[in-house]
Write an enzyme that holds these catalytic residues in place. Structure first.
Site, PDB file in Angstrom:
ATOM      1  N   ASP A  92       0.824  -1.205   0.000  1.00  0.00           N
ATOM      2  CA  ASP A  92       0.000   0.000   0.000  1.00  0.00           C
ATOM      3  C   ASP A  92       0.857   1.253   0.000  1.00  0.00           C
ATOM      4  OD1 ASP A  92       0.891  -0.714   2.568  1.00  0.00           O
ATOM      5  OD2 ASP A  92      -0.643   0.499   3.533  1.00  0.00           O
ATOM      6  N   ARG A 125       5.666   4.244   5.956  1.00  0.00           N
ATOM      7  CA  ARG A 125       5.304   4.169   7.371  1.00  0.00           C
ATOM      8  C   ARG A 125       5.351   2.713   7.860  1.00  0.00           C
ATOM      9  NH1 ARG A 125      -0.674   5.997   5.747  1.00  0.00           N
ATOM     10  NH2 ARG A 125      -1.658   3.974   5.413  1.00  0.00           N
ATOM     11  N   ASP A 126       4.909   2.495   9.074  1.00  0.00           N
ATOM     12  CA  ASP A 126       4.953   1.160   9.663  1.00  0.00           C
ATOM     13  C   ASP A 126       3.780   0.317   9.165  1.00  0.00           C
ATOM     14  OD1 ASP A 126       2.972   2.590  10.906  1.00  0.00           O
ATOM     15  OD2 ASP A 126       3.688   2.242  12.962  1.00  0.00           O
ATOM     16  N   GLU A 127       3.785   0.041   7.857  1.00  0.00           N
ATOM     17  CA  GLU A 127       2.701  -0.727   7.237  1.00  0.00           C
ATOM     18  C   GLU A 127       3.298  -1.544   6.097  1.00  0.00           C
ATOM     19  OE1 GLU A 127      -1.955   0.081   6.023  1.00  0.00           O
ATOM     20  OE2 GLU A 127      -0.740   1.648   6.941  1.00  0.00           O
ATOM     21  N   ASP A 179      -6.235  -2.577  -2.468  1.00  0.00           N
ATOM     22  CA  ASP A 179      -5.441  -1.668  -3.300  1.00  0.00           C
ATOM     23  C   ASP A 179      -5.128  -2.290  -4.647  1.00  0.00           C
ATOM     24  OD1 ASP A 179      -5.175  -1.056  -0.431  1.00  0.00           O
ATOM     25  OD2 ASP A 179      -3.841   0.548  -1.082  1.00  0.00           O
ATOM     26  N   TRP A 183     -12.042  -5.980  -1.121  1.00  0.00           N
ATOM     27  CA  TRP A 183     -10.695  -6.419  -0.790  1.00  0.00           C
ATOM     28  C   TRP A 183     -10.520  -7.887  -1.189  1.00  0.00           C
ATOM     29  CZ3 TRP A 183     -12.374  -1.926   0.592  1.00  0.00           C
ATOM     30  CH2 TRP A 183     -11.478  -0.917   0.931  1.00  0.00           C
ATOM     31  N   GLU A 230      -2.650   8.857  -0.777  1.00  0.00           N
ATOM     32  CA  GLU A 230      -3.650   7.993  -0.150  1.00  0.00           C
ATOM     33  C   GLU A 230      -4.988   8.717   0.004  1.00  0.00           C
ATOM     34  OE1 GLU A 230      -3.906   5.177   3.846  1.00  0.00           O
ATOM     35  OE2 GLU A 230      -2.624   6.952   3.862  1.00  0.00           O
ATOM     36  N   HIS A 238       0.643   6.026  -2.654  1.00  0.00           N
ATOM     37  CA  HIS A 238      -0.415   5.018  -2.556  1.00  0.00           C
ATOM     38  C   HIS A 238      -1.017   4.888  -3.947  1.00  0.00           C
ATOM     39  CE1 HIS A 238      -1.400   3.772   1.581  1.00  0.00           C
ATOM     40  NE2 HIS A 238      -2.495   3.232   1.094  1.00  0.00           N
TER      41      HIS A 238
END
Length: 878
Positions: free
Chosen positions: A468, A472-474, A481, A542, A750, A774
């Site tokens: 995605d 960041r912490d992802e 997506d 999703w 995003e 994103h």
């Protein structure tokens, strides 16, 4: 299967050549993981109207093809995905294959030969076992990166050598101090408990007679490093490990095998920590000089310990991660002495530079996508990701770059101790090295910038898995997506094997009831920030990646074997959703993510879209049923095709009965009704008018989230509302695509409103869920290819195409090209006064059909086009 060729033909086509032989393996490695690789080629010819009518493939043990296995003559116009016409390959076996085709003029000459070598195809082929440094096991925080090595002797000149290597974690492996490849973060991220990929390298040129050394560093990576905003560690295991098997054939005919076992030694060096989210810490004073070379004294190191052989070992078949671009950033010095850098674009990668300074001095590099109001790095939106690289110098000059990490950034700051000089700063851009196959350009530079931003976002997020965001912490493989973006992804880059691999993990991670996790590979998300909604781990739109992504792959690349491989997962998902339908035929009883990040949704609740989430869920059930029915029909599953076509009809009717009035009040509602076959035929015109009216009433501003955005422009142009489609595309007010461009975006955001009109960052409303890279809203690029330029596949793999340009929006020209499985298809149009000129190029083996845009008259009528180049001149008027 035939073992001899057909009789030599009396007529030959000397104008056409078979080129580009390749298998379904796109790894670039020396071996293939498939015992029966699927075979494909392209045709080259300057003669117009070339079509393939039949083919023959031969497979031989040597290049002479004296006694080949043969497919015989096979009637087919397809150039892709043909079966292997010989006995299955055995591990390590080498074979050669070639092809020829029959056209209207007869048979072509044979192609040149292509070599195929099998990897290790059976678990029994592995004598190696993963090894780790015992003192490293059980570590619960970032720590020193383990180093592993072994020396060995070769009594004669090596003439062939294969290294089969992977790791629990991510590895960098060298032979005699020289890297075995330029690939990064190997072996990538898969469903590790079920599937671990390895690579096969030809390392013959790295070996010498006598003493040699095989060595590797193994970082935490995804295997046991931080994952998700919860920053869980040791998700897959509590130790990293190396699995390597080197097989060498010597000039005297003997063989030597060097495999990881308890004879290896392990220790530590300058890499004090390396984490994907947090960055890398190095202390050059602790470099064990020569540890990758023969003769290094490792007596003080530990004896390595062996683990069990992992489950699901298979060679990687998709391209690796590597440095794909190098940028020289803009540099300036801030009043406090900090070096501030601007790469000029938002990228995924790291900084590489030269530092000179005394021993013990330090250099710290921090990264961010955007700057705050004071012109400094805005790091709060990185959440728990430190995104910081730290170096301690050993004294003198050193070339510095991090390892076993990556950062998403445009801006960086370098802080150094007094007396340290920093020179030769470069930005290395990392990505899975997919081949670029699509290009688009038009007369509006704003749209060109938008298109470039889409490409850049795909590149930055296609890193081992389709993520995605990269900062960041992802950095997770969100299914929604890629569901939205897959058709665009498959046009910009050759995403076939990359997404095939990801779908393989989807089928592995799919729950027994058919539910598809929100992220693939599946990791524990807990509650979803910032909504903290108690999802059961799946959602409409999703999970529909299970049907949409295989369909996109089949449409783009025409490989029926891909569809067949993922059919069971497609079917399981549709059965799961069908089982959730209420008595009235709708899916209304579950929490959903809905049209995520609809610009009108409350910032703290992006799931609360203006379009009813239950309506969105229900129409996605219908759409996936329709896609599954099409796949079933393609694969010859007649009963399934009829069953799921009926499910589509029933669910569409139920959705329209319940939500017809509501759906016509939102852009997403109308777009899905039109594109998913929900609105009855008699009402489609009215629904399309409603959609166009919504766009006009909103001043051309977009009003869709992740699930509606891919479909709104096609819904407009496919129903004749080209002017409103361009109004939506070219709107520069917030929210809108060109609003982002006007605010200086170099990748897709995003949130539509991530930066306010005054240029400030909207952290108050958005909180920390604010990414500037994103790709989901980049789904617009598919429409640029298919509608603005008018290059649309009407048969899988672009065997037939429709050329139907839609000039508008003040554009005076547009062009696009796509490297299809048959070759490059291209369309370019330009308006001069009352004349529209359209140039078309179709590759051999394909046909096209031209449709004049509304308001333009084609004297020649257009119609059917054969391969070759065509120029059509149209005049204004009906």
């Amino acid at each position: 299967m035939k073992t001899s060729s057909i009789e030599e033909p009396h007529t030959m086509d000397t104008t056409t050549t078979v080129i580009g032989l390749h298998t379904s393996d796109d790894s670039g490695l020396v071996a293939t993981p498939y015992p029966e690789p699927r075979l494909s080629w392209s045709l080259a010819s300057e003669r117009p109207g070339v079509l393939q009518h039949a083919y023959e493939i031969q497979v031989s043990a040597d290049r002479s093809f004296d006694d080949p296995a043969s497919s015989g003559e096979v009637e087919s116009g397809l150039v892709t995905d043909h079966p292997w016409p010989a006995p299955p390959l055995r591990s390590r076996e080498v074979r050669y294959w070639r092809a020829r085709v029959r056209t209207d003029l007869g048979w072509t000459e044979w192609s040149g030969p292509a070599q195929v070598e099998a990897a290790l195809l059976d678990e029994m082929d592995w004598t190696a076992r993963p090894v780790h440094v015992p003192s490293d096991r059980g570590r619960t925080s970032p720590g020193p990166v383990p180093l592993l090595r072994r020396e060995f002797d070769l009594p004669a000149e090596p003439v062939s050598a294969r290294l089969y290597v992977t790791s629990l974690g991510v590895h960098r492996t060298a032979v005699n101090g020289r890297p075995v490849s330029d690939e990064l973060l190997e072996p990538g991220w898969t469903s590790y408990p079920n599937r671990l990929l390895y690579a096969t390298y030809d390392v013959t040129g790295l070996l010498v007679p006598g003493r040699n050394a095989l060595a590797a560093a193994v970082g935490d990576g995804w295997y046991r490093g931080h994952l998700t905003w919860r920053k869980n560690r040791n998700v897959y295991g509590d130790t990293s490990a190396l699995l390597a098997q080197l097989e060498v054939t010597l000039a005297d005919g003997t063989t030597v095998t060097v495999a990881t076992d308890d004879r290896w030694r392990g220790g530590y060096g300058d890499l004090l920590a390396a984490d994907l989210y947090d960055g890398c810490e190095r202390d050059l004073r602790h470099v064990p000089d020569g540890w990758q070379l023969p003769g290094f004294d490792d007596r003080g190191w530990e004896q390595a310990a062996a683990l069990h052989l992992p489950t699901g070992l298979a060679q990687r078949a998709h391209p690796p991660v590597r440095v794909v671009q190098t940028i020289r950033p803009e540099r300036r010095t801030l009043p406090d002495g900090t070096i501030a850098l601007d790469a000029g674009e938002n990228i995924t990668g790291w900084l590489r530079f030269r530092a000179d300074g005394p021993a013990g001095s330090t250099v710290t590099v921090r990264h961010a996508e955007v700057l705050d109001e004071d012109g400094r790095l805005l790091t709060s939106i990185l959440r728990g990701a430190r995104a910081t690289d730290q170096y301690t110098l050993a004294g003198g000059t050193a070339e510095l770059e991090p390892e076993f990490t990556f950062h998403g950034f445009r801006y960086a700051e370098i802080d150094a101790s007094p007396g340290v000089t920093i020179e030769a700063i470069e930005v290395d851009v990392m990505a899975s090295d997919l081949r670029r196959i699509g290009e688009f350009h038009c007369s509006d530079e704003r749209v060109n910038t938008l298109y470039a931003n889409v490409v850049r976002s795909q590149r930055g997020n296609f890193l081992a898995v389709p993520t995605d965001c990269p900062q960041r912490d992802e950095r997770l493989g969100w299914t929604g997506d890629i569901m939205a973006f897959a058709p665009t992804a498959c046009t910009n880059f050759d995403s076939r094997t990359f997404l095939d691999s990801w779908l393989t993990d989807l089928s592995i991670e799919q729950r027994p009831d058919g539910a598809v996790p929100l992220v693939i590979p599946d990791v524990d998300l807990g509650d979803l920030p910032p909504t903290e909604l108690p999802f059961a781990g799946t959602a409409a739109g999703w999970g529909d990646a299970a049907t949409v992504v295989p369909t996109a792959l089949f449409d783009a690349y025409g490989r029926r074997s891909l569809l067949r491989r993922h059919y069971a997962a497609m079917r399981a998902w549709v059965e799961f959703t069908a089982g959730r339908l209420d008595k009235d035929g709708t899916w209304s009883g579950n929490a959903q993510l809905g049209d995520w990040l609809d610009p009108a949704a409350p910032p703290e609740h992006p799931e609360r879209a203006t379009t009813d989430s239950a309506y969105v869920a229900t129409v996605f059930v219908a759409n996936s049923a329709r896609l599954l029915a099409d796949a079933a029909r393609e694969l010859g599953h007649v009963e399934d095709a009829d069953r799921y076509a009926a499910l589509h009809r029933r669910t569409a009717e139920a959705a329209w009965r319940k939500w017809a009035s509501h759906a016509r009040t939102t852009q997403t509602g109308c777009a899905l009704a039109l594109q998913f076959g929900i609105a009855p035929t008699a009402e489609r015109a009215a629904v399309s008018e409603d959609l166009a009216a919504l766009v006009r009433a909103n001043g051309g501003r977009i009003a869709t989230g992740f699930l509606g955005t891919p479909f709104v422009l096609p819904a407009l142009s496919d129903t004749g509302h080209v002017a409103e489609a361009y109004q939506l595309l070219l709107n520069t007010e917030c929210p809108g695509w060109l609003y982002q461009v006007a605010r200086g975006a170099t990748t897709m955001w995003e949130r539509w409103d991530a930066i306010r009109p005054d240029g400030t960052i909207d952290t108050e409303k958005a909180g920390t869920m604010l990414s500037f890279n994103h790709y989901a809203y980049g789904a617009v690029a598919a429409w640029l290819y298919q509608s603005v330029v008018g290059l649309r596949a009407t048969a899988p793999g672009y065997r037939t195409v429709d050329i139907g340009p839609h000039p508008g929006g003040g554009l005076t020209s547009a062009d696009a090209s796509i490297v299809t499985p048959y070759g490059t298809a291209a369309v370019a149009w330009a308006i001069s006064g009352n004349t529209l000129t359209v140039d078309i190029s179709l590759p051999p083996g394909t046909t096209g059909r031209f449709s004049a845009p509304e308001g333009w008259r084609c004297p020649t009528g257009g119609g059917r086009l054969g391969s070759g180049r065509h120029q059509l001149t149209l005049h204004a008027g009906s």
